[in-house]
Every structure is written in C-alpha cells, then in structure tokens.
Design a protein around this motif. Sequence first.
Motif, PDB file in Angstrom:
ATOM      1  N   VAL A  12      12.874   4.385  12.422  1.00  0.00           N
ATOM      2  CA  VAL A  12      12.277   5.590  11.876  1.00  0.00           C
ATOM      3  C   VAL A  12      11.604   6.441  12.950  1.00  0.00           C
ATOM      4  N   SER A  13      11.919   6.202  14.209  1.00  0.00           N
ATOM      5  CA  SER A  13      11.302   6.986  15.273  1.00  0.00           C
ATOM      6  C   SER A  13      11.726   8.443  15.199  1.00  0.00           C
ATOM      7  N   GLY A  14      12.914   8.681  14.647  1.00  0.00           N
ATOM      8  CA  GLY A  14      13.355  10.044  14.393  1.00  0.00           C
ATOM      9  C   GLY A  14      13.694  10.211  12.935  1.00  0.00           C
ATOM     10  N   PRO A  15      12.693  10.292  12.003  1.00  0.00           N
ATOM     11  CA  PRO A  15      12.939  10.269  10.573  1.00  0.00           C
ATOM     12  C   PRO A  15      13.823  11.401  10.087  1.00  0.00           C
ATOM     13  N   GLY A  16      13.859  12.498  10.828  1.00  0.00           N
ATOM     14  CA  GLY A  16      14.731  13.590  10.410  1.00  0.00           C
ATOM     15  C   GLY A  16      16.192  13.200  10.432  1.00  0.00           C
ATOM     16  N   GLU A  22      18.617   5.215   3.537  1.00  0.00           N
ATOM     17  CA  GLU A  22      18.096   4.418   4.652  1.00  0.00           C
ATOM     18  C   GLU A  22      16.579   4.424   4.658  1.00  0.00           C
ATOM     19  N   PHE A  23      16.009   5.599   4.417  1.00  0.00           N
ATOM     20  CA  PHE A  23      14.555   5.716   4.390  1.00  0.00           C
ATOM     21  C   PHE A  23      13.980   4.875   3.250  1.00  0.00           C
ATOM     22  N   ALA A  24      14.608   4.937   2.086  1.00  0.00           N
ATOM     23  CA  ALA A  24      14.150   4.160   0.933  1.00  0.00           C
ATOM     24  C   ALA A  24      14.222   2.667   1.228  1.00  0.00           C
ATOM     25  N   GLY A  25      15.255   2.241   1.930  1.00  0.00           N
ATOM     26  CA  GLY A  25      15.380   0.833   2.280  1.00  0.00           C
ATOM     27  C   GLY A  25      14.267   0.362   3.193  1.00  0.00           C
ATOM     28  N   PHE A  56       5.964   6.633  -2.060  1.00  0.00           N
ATOM     29  CA  PHE A  56       7.316   6.734  -1.515  1.00  0.00           C
ATOM     30  C   PHE A  56       7.826   8.171  -1.579  1.00  0.00           C
ATOM     31  N   LEU A  57       7.474   8.874  -2.654  1.00  0.00           N
ATOM     32  CA  LEU A  57       7.892  10.273  -2.774  1.00  0.00           C
ATOM     33  C   LEU A  57       7.222  11.122  -1.695  1.00  0.00           C
ATOM     34  N   ARG A  58       5.933  10.925  -1.500  1.00  0.00           N
ATOM     35  CA  ARG A  58       5.219  11.679  -0.457  1.00  0.00           C
ATOM     36  C   ARG A  58       5.758  11.332   0.928  1.00  0.00           C
ATOM     37  N   ALA A  59       6.042  10.055   1.140  1.00  0.00           N
ATOM     38  CA  ALA A  59       6.535   9.641   2.458  1.00  0.00           C
ATOM     39  C   ALA A  59       7.861  10.324   2.778  1.00  0.00           C
ATOM     40  N   TRP A  60       8.747  10.391   1.801  1.00  0.00           N
ATOM     41  CA  TRP A  60      10.048  11.028   2.036  1.00  0.00           C
ATOM     42  C   TRP A  60       9.869  12.527   2.310  1.00  0.00           C
ATOM     43  N   ARG A  61       9.012  13.165   1.529  1.00  0.00           N
ATOM     44  CA  ARG A  61       8.798  14.602   1.696  1.00  0.00           C
ATOM     45  C   ARG A  61       8.122  14.924   3.029  1.00  0.00           C
ATOM     46  N   TRP A  75       1.638   3.781   8.533  1.00  0.00           N
ATOM     47  CA  TRP A  75       1.813   5.151   8.030  1.00  0.00           C
ATOM     48  C   TRP A  75       1.909   5.144   6.513  1.00  0.00           C
ATOM     49  N   LEU A  76       2.651   4.181   5.944  1.00  0.00           N
ATOM     50  CA  LEU A  76       2.771   4.084   4.490  1.00  0.00           C
ATOM     51  C   LEU A  76       1.425   3.732   3.856  1.00  0.00           C
ATOM     52  N   TYR A  77       0.680   2.855   4.512  1.00  0.00           N
ATOM     53  CA  TYR A  77      -0.634   2.502   3.978  1.00  0.00           C
ATOM     54  C   TYR A  77      -1.558   3.716   3.944  1.00  0.00           C
ATOM     55  N   ARG A  78      -1.467   4.556   4.948  1.00  0.00           N
ATOM     56  CA  ARG A  78      -2.274   5.782   4.959  1.00  0.00           C
ATOM     57  C   ARG A  78      -1.936   6.653   3.753  1.00  0.00           C
ATOM     58  N   ILE A  79      -0.657   6.822   3.511  1.00  0.00           N
ATOM     59  CA  ILE A  79      -0.227   7.656   2.389  1.00  0.00           C
ATOM     60  C   ILE A  79      -0.652   7.032   1.070  1.00  0.00           C
ATOM     61  N   ALA A  80      -0.478   5.708   0.953  1.00  0.00           N
ATOM     62  CA  ALA A  80      -0.836   5.019  -0.286  1.00  0.00           C
ATOM     63  C   ALA A  80      -2.333   5.117  -0.563  1.00  0.00           C
ATOM     64  N   THR A  81      -3.157   4.961   0.477  1.00  0.00           N
ATOM     65  CA  THR A  81      -4.605   5.040   0.287  1.00  0.00           C
ATOM     66  C   THR A  81      -5.014   6.420  -0.189  1.00  0.00           C
ATOM     67  N   ASN A  82      -4.445   7.446   0.408  1.00  0.00           N
ATOM     68  CA  ASN A  82      -4.762   8.810  -0.020  1.00  0.00           C
ATOM     69  C   ASN A  82      -4.262   9.087  -1.429  1.00  0.00           C
ATOM     70  N   ALA A  83      -3.119   8.530  -1.788  1.00  0.00           N
ATOM     71  CA  ALA A  83      -2.614   8.696  -3.158  1.00  0.00           C
ATOM     72  C   ALA A  83      -3.570   8.045  -4.157  1.00  0.00           C
ATOM     73  N   CYS A  84      -4.115   6.881  -3.797  1.00  0.00           N
ATOM     74  CA  CYS A  84      -5.101   6.214  -4.654  1.00  0.00           C
ATOM     75  C   CYS A  84      -6.362   7.063  -4.796  1.00  0.00           C
ATOM     76  N   LEU A  85      -6.850   7.591  -3.678  1.00  0.00           N
ATOM     77  CA  LEU A  85      -8.050   8.418  -3.718  1.00  0.00           C
ATOM     78  C   LEU A  85      -7.824   9.668  -4.570  1.00  0.00           C
ATOM     79  N   ASP A  86      -6.637  10.243  -4.485  1.00  0.00           N
ATOM     80  CA  ASP A  86      -6.318  11.414  -5.314  1.00  0.00           C
ATOM     81  C   ASP A  86      -6.336  11.044  -6.786  1.00  0.00           C
TER      82      ASP A  86
END
Length: 329
Positions: A12-16, A22-25, A56-61, A75-86
């Motif tokens: 995932v070094s170049g996620p674009g 693949e990203f979902a996997g 997962f939706l935020r991570a893909w976007r 990176w996923l944990y960061r997104i998940a924590t913020n999703a919980c706080l929201d």
Amino acid sequence: MGADMRLEERDVSGPGEVDEPEFAGLAERHRRELHVHCYRMLGSFEDAEDTVQETFLRAWRRRETFEGRSTFRAWLYRIATNACLDLLARCRPEPASGGEVRWLQPYPDRLLDELPAAGADEPESLAVARETIELAYLVAVQHLAPRPRAVLILRDVLGWPAKDVAELLGDSVNSVNSALQRARAGMREHLPAERQDWAGGEEDTGTRELVRRFTEASVATDIPALTALLRDDVRSSMPPTPGLHLGRDSVLGNWIDDGFAEMTGLRGVATAVNRQPAIAFYHWRADQGAYLPLTLDVLRISGGAITEVTIFHADRFAGLGLPDRLPAE
C-alpha cells in the motif's frame, strides 16, 4: 509477523495504484482487531460493526492520504478511532453514569479467538487482552469522556506512544499525558476493588464448578441455593433495561419481583463471552414444542463467589452464535 508487515506496507505504499478489491483485502486482515478496538470505545457490538464498515469506507476514500510514515494497520486504527469519536459526539455526547451502561452488549469468545494470540513469552500482553475485554472494564471505560477514553485505550491497551496519540487527536503530548492520568483515575473509581483477584488467567476447576451450581440452581429456581452462591455485595444489571442492583438482597429481590421464582421449564447452556463464563437460558414453550431463548447471564467470579451477574436479552443469542431453539429433552 515482521515480514508480513513489510509486505503490507509495500503493497500500500502507493495506494493510488491499488484497486478496490486489493485494498479491501489488505484492510480485511485487520477487521477483527479493529472491531474489538471500536467495541472497547463504544461498548456496543453492533455500533462497533457499523463503525468498522465506516472505517473501511473512509480508508478507501482517503487512500491517497496514506504516506507510509506509519504502518497501514496504524493508519486504519487512526481512522477507526476518529470514526468512534464522531459516533460518540453524534449519538452519545454524555458518557455513562451511575455504574450502568444501558447500551452494553456482549462479545462472543469465538470471535475473540480470531485475534492474533499473544505468545507464551508475552504474559503481560495476554493479561491486558483478557482484562480489557471483560464487562467490568467495558462498563468502567464507558464512564470516561470520549477523548480521555480514546487516550486510555490507545496508550494502555494498544501501547501507542504519547506523541502518536497526540498526533491522532490533534493535541499536545502534555495534554495527552494529562488526559491519561485523568482516565486512569476514572477507571480506578469504577473498576471492581478486587480487580487483582479476577483479572486474567484461565477458568479453573473451582470456577467451572461454581458456574455448574449456578446453572442448576437457576434451572430449579432454587432461591436458597442461589443465595449461597452470591457474594454479599453482588451487582446485577440487565442492559438495556435501566437499573443497577447492588447487594444480595436487592439482586434476589429484583429477580423474585420479575417472576423468576415461579418459573418452570428452564434449560441452561454453558458458553463464554468477553472472556467470562456465561449461561444461555432457554424456556420451554409448549406451543412451539421447543425451548426458546430467554436470557444470557454473564458471571464475574472472585474469591469463590459470584460478584456480578450481567443479564442480556434473548435478542443477543443470534449474534453470539447460540441456537434459536432447543428440542424437547
């Protein structure tokens, strides 16, 4: 593990350049641990499920924002924590109070078994994993305000450095350290006083025998036998029904008022949730010709006595993988 992590980072070094399957996997590898993280934050199995999907939706976007400075997992944990706080800001602006958590839901051990296991040389990690999923911990942590709660879980459960937590929350390291001290003080206020007696460890023979006796006494609606199994300061609640009952007399009185003493036709099935012993009770329904789900009783045991009974409604059975009916004996 190290080689897998390096492979993951390279992938995932170049996620674009990574397509959606693949990203979902790559993200799916971390589903269970992210789900448990969100569950600790939220106390609700269902809300955790929704929040992982949102993660997962935020991570893909936002995949272009992954710059490889940390692991993909972090990176996923960061997104998940913020999703919980929201979610907490939107749906639960105030933390729990009064010692009960009406939105609390159980987490089946069969799914906890999917988490990466701590090695035999990591007893502290194993103890932390067990202690921080038990219902008493979940109840205590839900009494913290959302941001100190996130700090506590990230620092004390996941072992993140203070600077990484500060970056995630947009705070200073000093603010994070201060929030951690407040959160730890809050946990001491709400955790059972005898925590050192009940935390960690495998279920022993004495515990199994106590669970067996509790099950038999419940099926027989034998109040004197149940009385002998409960500690004087036992606690009981039945989320989402309001009410926390403290003390043997109050707990038994509540059960009797609810009609338990007159019940017949019960069966109990041993199970485990939140690394605690539990009994799924079924009630005979002649019109159905079967025993149907009634309640799930989760026990906390210390010093050879039952110190807490958390009772969940029958709607939790399906999510726990329990049968929806038992045939006639």
